[in-house]
Design a protein around this motif. Structure first.
Motif, PDB file in Angstrom:
ATOM      1  N   SER A  69       0.967  -1.146   0.177  1.00 36.40           N
ATOM      2  CA  SER A  69       0.110   0.096  -0.009  1.00 36.40           C
ATOM      3  C   SER A  69       0.735   1.284   0.025  1.00 36.40           C
ATOM      4  O   SER A  69       0.428   2.096  -0.816  1.00 36.40           O
ATOM      5  CB  SER A  69      -0.878   0.161   1.220  1.00 36.40           C
ATOM      6  OG  SER A  69      -1.689   1.126   1.153  1.00 36.40           O
ATOM      7  N   LEU A  70       2.034   1.247   0.749  1.00 35.86           N
ATOM      8  CA  LEU A  70       2.750   2.394   0.822  1.00 35.86           C
ATOM      9  C   LEU A  70       3.569   2.794  -0.427  1.00 35.86           C
ATOM     10  O   LEU A  70       3.517   3.768  -0.999  1.00 35.86           O
ATOM     11  CB  LEU A  70       3.873   2.334   2.112  1.00 35.86           C
ATOM     12  CG  LEU A  70       4.888   3.222   2.149  1.00 35.86           C
ATOM     13  CD1 LEU A  70       4.322   4.866   2.370  1.00 35.86           C
ATOM     14  CD2 LEU A  70       5.695   2.855   3.176  1.00 35.86           C
ATOM     15  N   LEU A  71       4.272   1.504  -1.007  1.00 33.18           N
ATOM     16  CA  LEU A  71       4.912   1.627  -2.330  1.00 33.18           C
ATOM     17  C   LEU A  71       4.125   2.059  -3.516  1.00 33.18           C
ATOM     18  O   LEU A  71       4.547   2.397  -4.410  1.00 33.18           O
ATOM     19  CB  LEU A  71       5.677   0.585  -2.386  1.00 33.18           C
ATOM     20  CG  LEU A  71       7.074   0.215  -1.350  1.00 33.18           C
ATOM     21  CD1 LEU A  71       7.847  -0.998  -1.700  1.00 33.18           C
ATOM     22  CD2 LEU A  71       7.761   1.625  -1.233  1.00 33.18           C
ATOM     23  N   ILE A  75       4.980   4.908  -5.725  1.00 35.42           N
ATOM     24  CA  ILE A  75       4.855   5.060  -7.358  1.00 35.42           C
ATOM     25  C   ILE A  75       3.758   5.950  -8.054  1.00 35.42           C
ATOM     26  O   ILE A  75       4.263   6.627  -9.063  1.00 35.42           O
ATOM     27  CB  ILE A  75       4.650   3.546  -7.998  1.00 35.42           C
ATOM     28  CG1 ILE A  75       5.873   2.718  -7.478  1.00 35.42           C
ATOM     29  CG2 ILE A  75       4.538   3.473  -9.480  1.00 35.42           C
ATOM     30  CD1 ILE A  75       5.857   1.284  -7.658  1.00 35.42           C
ATOM     31  N   ASN A  76       2.757   5.770  -7.426  1.00 36.05           N
ATOM     32  CA  ASN A  76       1.664   6.707  -7.953  1.00 36.05           C
ATOM     33  C   ASN A  76       2.124   8.128  -7.994  1.00 36.05           C
ATOM     34  O   ASN A  76       2.146   8.774  -8.938  1.00 36.05           O
ATOM     35  CB  ASN A  76       0.353   6.473  -7.221  1.00 36.05           C
ATOM     36  CG  ASN A  76      -0.608   7.130  -8.225  1.00 36.05           C
ATOM     37  OD1 ASN A  76      -0.782   6.951  -9.216  1.00 36.05           O
ATOM     38  ND2 ASN A  76      -1.506   8.054  -7.449  1.00 36.05           N
ATOM     39  N   CYS A  77       2.825   8.571  -6.908  1.00 39.63           N
ATOM     40  CA  CYS A  77       3.102  10.018  -6.807  1.00 39.63           C
ATOM     41  C   CYS A  77       4.513  10.353  -7.684  1.00 39.63           C
ATOM     42  O   CYS A  77       4.603  11.280  -8.160  1.00 39.63           O
ATOM     43  CB  CYS A  77       3.616  10.230  -5.443  1.00 39.63           C
ATOM     44  SG  CYS A  77       2.077  10.221  -4.240  1.00 39.63           S
ATOM     45  N   GLU A  78       5.517   9.312  -7.597  1.00 35.49           N
ATOM     46  CA  GLU A  78       6.569   9.372  -8.314  1.00 35.49           C
ATOM     47  C   GLU A  78       6.533   9.426 -10.033  1.00 35.49           C
ATOM     48  O   GLU A  78       7.081  10.325 -10.665  1.00 35.49           O
ATOM     49  CB  GLU A  78       7.762   8.432  -7.873  1.00 35.49           C
ATOM     50  CG  GLU A  78       8.098   8.695  -6.432  1.00 35.49           C
ATOM     51  CD  GLU A  78       9.083   9.728  -6.422  1.00 35.49           C
ATOM     52  OE1 GLU A  78       9.748  10.356  -7.309  1.00 35.49           O
ATOM     53  OE2 GLU A  78       9.317  10.068  -5.270  1.00 35.49           O
ATOM     54  N   TRP A 137      12.451   8.670  -0.810  1.00 39.47           N
ATOM     55  CA  TRP A 137      11.348   9.166  -1.642  1.00 39.47           C
ATOM     56  C   TRP A 137      10.520  10.417  -0.807  1.00 39.47           C
ATOM     57  O   TRP A 137       9.289  10.909  -0.834  1.00 39.47           O
ATOM     58  CB  TRP A 137      10.036   8.273  -1.849  1.00 39.47           C
ATOM     59  CG  TRP A 137      10.719   7.403  -2.739  1.00 39.47           C
ATOM     60  CD1 TRP A 137      11.004   7.384  -4.357  1.00 39.47           C
ATOM     61  CD2 TRP A 137      11.363   5.914  -2.506  1.00 39.47           C
ATOM     62  NE1 TRP A 137      11.589   6.422  -4.983  1.00 39.47           N
ATOM     63  CE2 TRP A 137      11.911   5.331  -4.064  1.00 39.47           C
ATOM     64  CE3 TRP A 137      11.657   5.280  -1.540  1.00 39.47           C
ATOM     65  CZ2 TRP A 137      12.393   4.215  -3.790  1.00 39.47           C
ATOM     66  CZ3 TRP A 137      12.181   4.008  -1.558  1.00 39.47           C
ATOM     67  CH2 TRP A 137      12.635   3.457  -2.681  1.00 39.47           C
ATOM     68  N   ASN A 138      11.460  10.979   0.264  1.00 37.15           N
ATOM     69  CA  ASN A 138      10.849  12.257   0.937  1.00 37.15           C
ATOM     70  C   ASN A 138      10.352  13.479   0.453  1.00 37.15           C
ATOM     71  O   ASN A 138       9.555  14.166   0.905  1.00 37.15           O
ATOM     72  CB  ASN A 138      11.991  12.391   2.098  1.00 37.15           C
ATOM     73  CG  ASN A 138      11.775  11.845   3.409  1.00 37.15           C
ATOM     74  OD1 ASN A 138      10.790  10.795   3.506  1.00 37.15           O
ATOM     75  ND2 ASN A 138      12.676  11.759   4.158  1.00 37.15           N
ATOM     76  N   TRP A 139      11.039  13.616  -0.905  1.00 34.03           N
ATOM     77  CA  TRP A 139      10.636  14.871  -1.576  1.00 34.03           C
ATOM     78  C   TRP A 139       9.135  14.784  -2.000  1.00 34.03           C
ATOM     79  O   TRP A 139       8.673  15.881  -2.183  1.00 34.03           O
ATOM     80  CB  TRP A 139      11.640  15.181  -2.982  1.00 34.03           C
ATOM     81  CG  TRP A 139      11.264  14.528  -3.959  1.00 34.03           C
ATOM     82  CD1 TRP A 139      11.397  13.014  -4.433  1.00 34.03           C
ATOM     83  CD2 TRP A 139      10.156  14.838  -4.961  1.00 34.03           C
ATOM     84  NE1 TRP A 139      10.845  12.701  -5.496  1.00 34.03           N
ATOM     85  CE2 TRP A 139      10.186  13.820  -5.897  1.00 34.03           C
ATOM     86  CE3 TRP A 139       9.486  15.955  -5.155  1.00 34.03           C
ATOM     87  CZ2 TRP A 139       9.249  13.752  -7.160  1.00 34.03           C
ATOM     88  CZ3 TRP A 139       8.596  15.974  -6.129  1.00 34.03           C
ATOM     89  CH2 TRP A 139       8.431  15.032  -7.252  1.00 34.03           C
ATOM     90  N   SER A 140       8.705  13.727  -2.100  1.00 29.99           N
ATOM     91  CA  SER A 140       7.319  13.381  -2.655  1.00 29.99           C
ATOM     92  C   SER A 140       6.409  13.043  -1.485  1.00 29.99           C
ATOM     93  O   SER A 140       5.213  12.791  -1.617  1.00 29.99           O
ATOM     94  CB  SER A 140       7.147  12.494  -3.619  1.00 29.99           C
ATOM     95  OG  SER A 140       7.553  11.169  -3.354  1.00 29.99           O
ATOM     96  N   LYS A 141       6.918  13.075  -0.226  1.00 31.86           N
ATOM     97  CA  LYS A 141       6.111  12.517   0.931  1.00 31.86           C
ATOM     98  C   LYS A 141       4.963  13.159   1.211  1.00 31.86           C
ATOM     99  O   LYS A 141       3.780  12.759   1.598  1.00 31.86           O
ATOM    100  CB  LYS A 141       6.995  12.779   2.102  1.00 31.86           C
ATOM    101  CG  LYS A 141       6.346  12.201   3.461  1.00 31.86           C
ATOM    102  CD  LYS A 141       7.461  12.469   4.649  1.00 31.86           C
ATOM    103  CE  LYS A 141       6.744  11.455   5.818  1.00 31.86           C
ATOM    104  NZ  LYS A 141       7.513  11.542   6.668  1.00 31.86           N
ATOM    105  N   SER A 145       1.965  10.290   1.488  1.00 25.99           N
ATOM    106  CA  SER A 145       1.600  10.141   3.087  1.00 25.99           C
ATOM    107  C   SER A 145       0.200  10.368   3.372  1.00 25.99           C
ATOM    108  O   SER A 145      -0.095  10.449   4.681  1.00 25.99           O
ATOM    109  CB  SER A 145       2.763  10.873   3.926  1.00 25.99           C
ATOM    110  OG  SER A 145       2.465  12.253   3.720  1.00 25.99           O
ATOM    111  N   LYS A 146      -0.613  10.996   2.478  1.00 28.88           N
ATOM    112  CA  LYS A 146      -1.896  11.260   2.912  1.00 28.88           C
ATOM    113  C   LYS A 146      -2.797  10.133   3.348  1.00 28.88           C
ATOM    114  O   LYS A 146      -2.509   9.038   2.744  1.00 28.88           O
ATOM    115  CB  LYS A 146      -2.508  12.051   1.565  1.00 28.88           C
ATOM    116  CG  LYS A 146      -1.859  13.260   1.103  1.00 28.88           C
ATOM    117  CD  LYS A 146      -2.721  13.993  -0.263  1.00 28.88           C
ATOM    118  CE  LYS A 146      -1.796  14.906  -0.728  1.00 28.88           C
ATOM    119  NZ  LYS A 146      -2.265  15.597  -1.775  1.00 28.88           N
TER     120      LYS A 146
END
Length: 146
Positions: A69-71, A75-78, A137-141, A145-146
């Motif tokens: 779920s997290l990854l 991937i969706n964000c990146e 992947w913190n730049w897209s956190k 992270s929502k």
């Protein structure tokens, strides 16, 4: 070839205009063989490329839904699940937007072509997550992270 152990294959079918979820117990020998499955009488369909990629990710994570779920969100964000995603400024590649400068050496050690092969990109992304953490992947956190 790697075997995937899948408890259920889910498909949506329409019966009289009403969407119906079908849960079919099945063991799939390989995600590539999913294309060979054809059960039109009960409404199963071929998995899309993104569904196959998500299935591959789930398998790479050993069936751990929390990590999947997290990854999946990362991937969706990146990359929005675009296998050919590339950032020329940062030199980030693929689904996980793996940084060339940071991870090229490791990819070569693992014999992975993460720039051109989505499976290799996913294998390296999972390795990075398991061995170096989510902070890569913190730049897209703010997005994932929502």
């Amino acid at each position: 070839m790697k075997k995937l152990n899948i408890r259920r294959l889910v498909s949506v079918s329409s019966v009289g205009g009403v969407a119906v979820l079908l849960f079919v117990p099945i063991i799939v020998q390989s995600y590539l063989n999913l294309k060979e499955l054809s059960y039109p009488a009960i409404g199963l369909r071929e998995l899309s490329e993104i569904e196959q990629q998500k299935l591959f990710l789930f398998n790479e994570l050993g069936g751990n839904y929390r990590e999947f779920s997290l990854l999946n969100k990362v991937i969706n964000c990146e990359s929005r699940w675009k296998t050919d995603a590339y950032n020329p400024k940062s030199k980030d590649y693929g689904l996980f937007q793996i940084n060339q400068k940071s991870w090229d050496k490791k990819a070569k050690e693992m014999n992975l072509n993460y720039k051109e092969n989505w499976e290799d990109n996913m294998k390296l992304g999972v390795w990075i997550y398991k061995n170096s953490g989510i902070q890569n992947w913190n730049w897209s956190k703010k997005c994932w992270s929502k």
